[in-house]
Structures are given as structure tokens and as C-alpha cells.
Design an enzyme around this catalytic site. Structure first.
Site, PDB file in Angstrom:
ATOM      1  N   GLY A  11       0.844  -1.202   0.000  1.00  0.00           N
ATOM      2  CA  GLY A  11       0.000   0.000   0.000  1.00  0.00           C
ATOM      3  C   GLY A  11       0.874   1.244   0.000  1.00  0.00           C
ATOM      4  O   GLY A  11       1.862   1.290   0.721  1.00  0.00           O
ATOM      5  N   ARG A  72       1.042  -4.883  -5.804  1.00  0.00           N
ATOM      6  CA  ARG A  72       1.051  -6.132  -5.041  1.00  0.00           C
ATOM      7  C   ARG A  72       1.472  -7.198  -6.047  1.00  0.00           C
ATOM      8  O   ARG A  72       1.072  -7.168  -7.214  1.00  0.00           O
ATOM      9  CB  ARG A  72      -0.328  -6.445  -4.494  1.00  0.00           C
ATOM     10  CG  ARG A  72      -0.902  -5.254  -3.734  1.00  0.00           C
ATOM     11  CD  ARG A  72      -1.297  -5.572  -2.320  1.00  0.00           C
ATOM     12  NE  ARG A  72      -1.978  -4.417  -1.745  1.00  0.00           N
ATOM     13  CZ  ARG A  72      -1.660  -3.859  -0.583  1.00  0.00           C
ATOM     14  NH1 ARG A  72      -0.697  -4.335   0.146  1.00  0.00           N
ATOM     15  NH2 ARG A  72      -2.343  -2.828  -0.137  1.00  0.00           N
ATOM     16  N   ASP A 103       5.089  -4.686   6.239  1.00  0.00           N
ATOM     17  CA  ASP A 103       5.822  -5.895   6.624  1.00  0.00           C
ATOM     18  C   ASP A 103       5.735  -7.006   5.579  1.00  0.00           C
ATOM     19  O   ASP A 103       6.617  -7.860   5.522  1.00  0.00           O
ATOM     20  CB  ASP A 103       5.490  -6.368   8.037  1.00  0.00           C
ATOM     21  CG  ASP A 103       4.023  -6.598   8.245  1.00  0.00           C
ATOM     22  OD1 ASP A 103       3.256  -6.429   7.283  1.00  0.00           O
ATOM     23  OD2 ASP A 103       3.646  -6.965   9.378  1.00  0.00           O
ATOM     24  N   THR A 127       3.943   3.067   5.482  1.00  0.00           N
ATOM     25  CA  THR A 127       2.524   2.711   5.537  1.00  0.00           C
ATOM     26  C   THR A 127       1.811   3.705   6.452  1.00  0.00           C
ATOM     27  O   THR A 127       2.395   4.148   7.439  1.00  0.00           O
ATOM     28  CB  THR A 127       2.293   1.276   6.086  1.00  0.00           C
ATOM     29  OG1 THR A 127       0.931   1.138   6.489  1.00  0.00           O
ATOM     30  CG2 THR A 127       3.153   0.963   7.287  1.00  0.00           C
ATOM     31  N   ASP A 129      -0.552   2.917   8.313  1.00  0.00           N
ATOM     32  CA  ASP A 129      -1.174   2.177   9.415  1.00  0.00           C
ATOM     33  C   ASP A 129      -0.395   2.222  10.732  1.00  0.00           C
ATOM     34  O   ASP A 129      -0.951   1.894  11.782  1.00  0.00           O
ATOM     35  CB  ASP A 129      -1.379   0.708   9.011  1.00  0.00           C
ATOM     36  CG  ASP A 129      -2.276   0.567   7.794  1.00  0.00           C
ATOM     37  OD1 ASP A 129      -3.130   1.441   7.584  1.00  0.00           O
ATOM     38  OD2 ASP A 129      -2.119  -0.419   7.044  1.00  0.00           O
ATOM     39  N   ASP A 131       1.831   0.200  11.741  1.00  0.00           N
ATOM     40  CA  ASP A 131       1.709  -1.156  12.295  1.00  0.00           C
ATOM     41  C   ASP A 131       2.982  -1.973  12.155  1.00  0.00           C
ATOM     42  O   ASP A 131       2.934  -3.198  12.131  1.00  0.00           O
ATOM     43  CB  ASP A 131       0.534  -1.884  11.619  1.00  0.00           C
ATOM     44  CG  ASP A 131       0.729  -2.039  10.114  1.00  0.00           C
ATOM     45  OD1 ASP A 131       1.673  -1.435   9.571  1.00  0.00           O
ATOM     46  OD2 ASP A 131      -0.052  -2.760   9.490  1.00  0.00           O
ATOM     47  N   ARG A 173      -5.828  -1.211   9.279  1.00  0.00           N
ATOM     48  CA  ARG A 173      -5.810  -2.685   9.304  1.00  0.00           C
ATOM     49  C   ARG A 173      -5.978  -3.162  10.751  1.00  0.00           C
ATOM     50  O   ARG A 173      -6.935  -2.764  11.395  1.00  0.00           O
ATOM     51  CB  ARG A 173      -4.532  -3.227   8.647  1.00  0.00           C
ATOM     52  CG  ARG A 173      -4.482  -2.883   7.170  1.00  0.00           C
ATOM     53  CD  ARG A 173      -3.654  -3.846   6.385  1.00  0.00           C
ATOM     54  NE  ARG A 173      -2.233  -3.683   6.683  1.00  0.00           N
ATOM     55  CZ  ARG A 173      -1.268  -4.271   6.003  1.00  0.00           C
ATOM     56  NH1 ARG A 173      -1.558  -5.045   4.983  1.00  0.00           N
ATOM     57  NH2 ARG A 173      -0.012  -4.087   6.313  1.00  0.00           N
ATOM     58  N   HIS A 217     -23.098  17.157  19.918  1.00  0.00           N
ATOM     59  CA  HIS A 217     -22.864  16.070  18.963  1.00  0.00           C
ATOM     60  C   HIS A 217     -21.934  15.040  19.598  1.00  0.00           C
ATOM     61  O   HIS A 217     -21.311  15.319  20.628  1.00  0.00           O
ATOM     62  CB  HIS A 217     -22.218  16.604  17.687  1.00  0.00           C
ATOM     63  CG  HIS A 217     -20.901  17.236  17.953  1.00  0.00           C
ATOM     64  ND1 HIS A 217     -20.710  18.586  17.959  1.00  0.00           N
ATOM     65  CD2 HIS A 217     -19.708  16.691  18.290  1.00  0.00           C
ATOM     66  CE1 HIS A 217     -19.454  18.850  18.257  1.00  0.00           C
ATOM     67  NE2 HIS A 217     -18.829  17.719  18.478  1.00  0.00           N
ATOM     68  N   HIS A 251     -10.009   5.995   0.954  1.00  0.00           N
ATOM     69  CA  HIS A 251      -8.665   6.202   0.414  1.00  0.00           C
ATOM     70  C   HIS A 251      -8.155   7.635   0.483  1.00  0.00           C
ATOM     71  O   HIS A 251      -6.960   7.852   0.216  1.00  0.00           O
ATOM     72  CB  HIS A 251      -8.591   5.668  -1.017  1.00  0.00           C
ATOM     73  CG  HIS A 251      -8.429   4.179  -1.029  1.00  0.00           C
ATOM     74  ND1 HIS A 251      -9.495   3.328  -0.839  1.00  0.00           N
ATOM     75  CD2 HIS A 251      -7.331   3.408  -1.131  1.00  0.00           C
ATOM     76  CE1 HIS A 251      -9.051   2.085  -0.858  1.00  0.00           C
ATOM     77  NE2 HIS A 251      -7.749   2.105  -1.038  1.00  0.00           N
ATOM     78  N   ARG A 254      -5.008   7.876   2.325  1.00  0.00           N
ATOM     79  CA  ARG A 254      -3.709   7.446   1.801  1.00  0.00           C
ATOM     80  C   ARG A 254      -3.043   8.511   0.926  1.00  0.00           C
ATOM     81  O   ARG A 254      -1.882   8.352   0.530  1.00  0.00           O
ATOM     82  CB  ARG A 254      -3.898   6.161   0.969  1.00  0.00           C
ATOM     83  CG  ARG A 254      -4.220   4.948   1.787  1.00  0.00           C
ATOM     84  CD  ARG A 254      -3.060   3.978   1.803  1.00  0.00           C
ATOM     85  NE  ARG A 254      -2.950   3.308   0.532  1.00  0.00           N
ATOM     86  CZ  ARG A 254      -3.458   2.105   0.281  1.00  0.00           C
ATOM     87  NH1 ARG A 254      -4.111   1.449   1.214  1.00  0.00           N
ATOM     88  NH2 ARG A 254      -3.297   1.558  -0.887  1.00  0.00           N
TER      89      ARG A 254
END
Ligand code: ADP
Length: 322
Positions: A11, A72, A103, A127, A129, A131, A173, A217, A251, A254
Site C-alpha cells: 500500500g 502487489r 511488513d 505505511t 497504518d 503497524d 488494518r 454532537h 482512500h 492514503r
């Protein structure tokens, strides 16, 4: 070390270009030739490899995405297929490969260094994420975080006008960092992340409590790794009757021009990856810990449990959103 190559894989994330630029410039500064592999491991198989010069990375530091493109390439998991990619590096005399990605991409790099002792590999964490083990932050996380904040600030305006509950689904993720940091930054009432089990009944109670004390809210931040925003709304409806709307940021998280923090991180990590190659290191991922550059073997990156989660931040967000 005379020749190295660089690729971006998996990604994409904002700041990958800044990392490639750092690799290219740091290498050329040290009289090392650099080759760009286009389309990640797919390009390695297709021999889509071109020499990069100082000017090749000009005007890229501020751009989102990756000018080397990403892809990918599931076939790369097969040893026979990888042989072809390794041969494409060897025939050019390339002795070092910098892989910028997540990873999964690191696993490909690890295989290359195992299967060809003449090619050193170094991973750079790219990334949104956040992560990846062995680093406090990944390249792109800060930009994605700021994109979420900007979007939610706008949603909050309309949420206030209509006294609504907004459920915001964010990426990450299996890692809750984007939801957690964004939740803290926008003052979300509740943050639902994979690292902490959250009862929807309790979420409903918090929203109800907020409404009764006069809140205009509510914002519920849900990480995609737990459930979709839509499922969250359906579950909530079992316990509370509120005008809940779902927003899936998708997206846009990203994309965009990398923030200053991501440009600096990408530049530091890209430069450090080249330094490690020059020092003969291989099969390691670079990272930043307590603002110091560091590196960790791929083996340790893979065996460690999930990326370190900061319970203190989570607990504080709860205290601040009562
Ligand atoms: P990310 O790097 O963002 O985690 P992926 O998991 O999709 O993204 O991995 C990116 C690419 O890395 C894959 O398409 C594949 O080419 C390669 N890759 C992933 N896992 C392996 C593996 N176990 N062995 C070899 N290559 C791999």
C-alpha cells in the site's frame, strides 16, 4: 558498495517519495549508483529497472503517492519466481536493495537476502497504518492522521448543527493507532480499536451520558480492524435511539502531500538505510525510537507481537471525553 536499487511496495503512503529521494541523494553523495525498480516486486520480475540521477528525484519531496509506483505481486512469494527478480539485480551488479513498504514487503526483502548472499536488503517502514514493529512511527502515518483530523473537523461542524452522532470509520488494518491518535485529536467521545475490547452497550451509554449533559454532537471513531462504521451504527441502534450517521473516510487517508513530520522522518530513514548498506548490514528494518534512528533484524520485526500500543494515550482519551 557501488550499486544499489530502491523500490516501493504494498500500500502506498505519503512520504514514500521523500524516502526514495533520500535514498537516491544519500547514495549519490557517497558515489554509489542508484537504480529505481518501478512497480515494486512486479517491476523486479519484469526488469522494469532504471538508473536514477540526482534530478530524477527533484520536485518529488512534496508529492503524495510514489513516483516509482507500487504494486502487489503475490507471485513473489514463490522461490522460483523470485530467482528471476534476483537475477535482474545481479546482472546489473546491484549489491544492495532498499524496500520501502509494509511488513509484507519486508518479507520479500528477507527472502532475497536469504537466497542471494551478494545482495543486502534494508526495509524502510512506509505505511499509513503505523503497524510495523521496530519503529515508533511509520512514514505516512502523520499525514493520514492530519487528513482524518481535517475531515472530522468539517464533519463536526455539521454534526453540531444537527445534534447528530457521527461514526467515523478509519483505516489502520489491525492497528488502532490512526483511530486512537485521530480520536484524541478531534475529541471523539469513543474510540473503538482492535487493541481494546469495547462493548457497544458501553459506547451507547457514553453517547447517552453526553447528550444528557448537553453535548451538541458525538463522534465515535472506529478502526476498520474492529468493524465497519455501518455495523457499528447497527449495533448502536440496539441500545440507543440517536440520529447516527456513518462516514467512511476511505482512500483519501492514503493521499495528499506529506506533512513536515513525514518528510523529515522519510528523509532520515531513507538516508539511514543507505548508511546501513554501506556498513555491510542486511535483512534489517530501519526505524525511529524516542527520536533516535535505530534498526531491527527482520526476524525480530516478524516475531514481535503487534506494534506497541500506548495504553496511556487510550486511557487519557477516555478521561478527556467524559
Ligand atoms: P505491505 O508491504 O504494505 O504489508 P503486502 O502485504 O501486500 O503489503 O506485501 C507487498 C508485497 O510484498 C506482496 O505483493 C509480495 O510481492 C511481497 N510479499 C509479501 N509477503 C511475502 C512473502 N512471504 N514472501 C515474499 N514476498 C512477499
Amino acid at each position: 558498495m557501488k550499486k544499489i536499487a530502491v523500490l516501493t511496495s504494498g500500500g502506498d503512503s505519503p512520504g514514500m517519495n521523500a524516502a526514495v529521494r533520500a535514498v537516491v541523494r544519500k547514495a549519490i553523495y557517497n558515489n554509489i549508483e542508484v537504480y529505481g525498480v518501478y512497480q515494486g516486486y512486479q517491476g523486479l520480475l519484469n526488469d522494469d529497472i532504471k538508473k536514477l540521477e540526482l534530478g530524477s528525484v527533484g520536485d518529488t519531496i512534496q508529492r503524495g503517492g510514489t513516483f516509482l509506483y507500487s504494486a502487489r505481486c503475490p507471485e513473489f512469494k514463490e522461490a522460483d519466481v523470485r530467482k528471476k527478480g534476483i537475477e535482474n539485480l545481479r546482472k546489473r551488479g546491484i549489491e544492495g536493495l532498499v524496500v520501502i513498504g509494509g511488513d509484507g514487503s519486508y518479507r520479500g526483502a528477507q527472502r532475497i537476502s536469504e537466497e542471494c548472499s551478494e545482495i543486502q536488503t534494508i526495509g524502510v517502514p512506509g505505511t499509513i497504518d503505523n503497524d510495523i514493529n521496530g519503529t515508533d512511527f511509520t512514514i505516512g502515518f502523520d499525514t493520514a492522521l492530519n487528513t482524518i483530523i481535517e475531515s472530522v473537523d468539517k464533519i463536526r461542524d455539521t454534526a453540531s448543527s444537527h445534534a447528530r452522532t457521527f461514526i467515523i470509520e478509519v483505516m489502520g488494518r489491525d492497528c488502532g493507532d490512526l483511530a486512537l491518535w485521530a480520536g484524541m485529536s478531534v475529541g471523539a467521545e469513543t474510540i473503538i480499536i482492535p487493541e481494546v475490547k469495547t462493548e457497544i452497550k458501553e459506547v451507547a451509554e457514553r453517547i447517552d451520558h453526553g447528550i444528557r449533559r448537553g453535548k451538541k454532537h458525538s463522534i465515535v471513531m472506529v478502526a476498520e480492524g474492529v468493524m465497519s462504521g455501518e455495523s457499528c451504527a447497527q449495533e448502536l441502534a440496539k441500545y440507543i435511539n440517536v440520529d447516527a450517521r456513518v462516514s467512511v473516510l476511505g482512500h483519501i487517508q492514503r493521499g495528499g502531500s506529506p506533512t513536515g513530520a513525514d518528510r523529515v522522518l522519510a528523509s532520515r530513514l531513507g538516508g539511514y538505510a543507505v548508511e546501513l548498506l554501506m556498513n555491510g548490514e542486511t535483512a534489517r528494518g530501519v526505524g525511529i525510537k524516542n527520536n533516535d534512528l535505530t534498526s531491527t533484524s527482520f526476524d525480530d520485526i516478524f516475531i514481535a507481537e503487534a506494534h506497541k500500543f500506548d495504553h496511556n494515550i487510550y486511557n487519557l482519551t477516555k478521561e478527556l471525553s467524559i
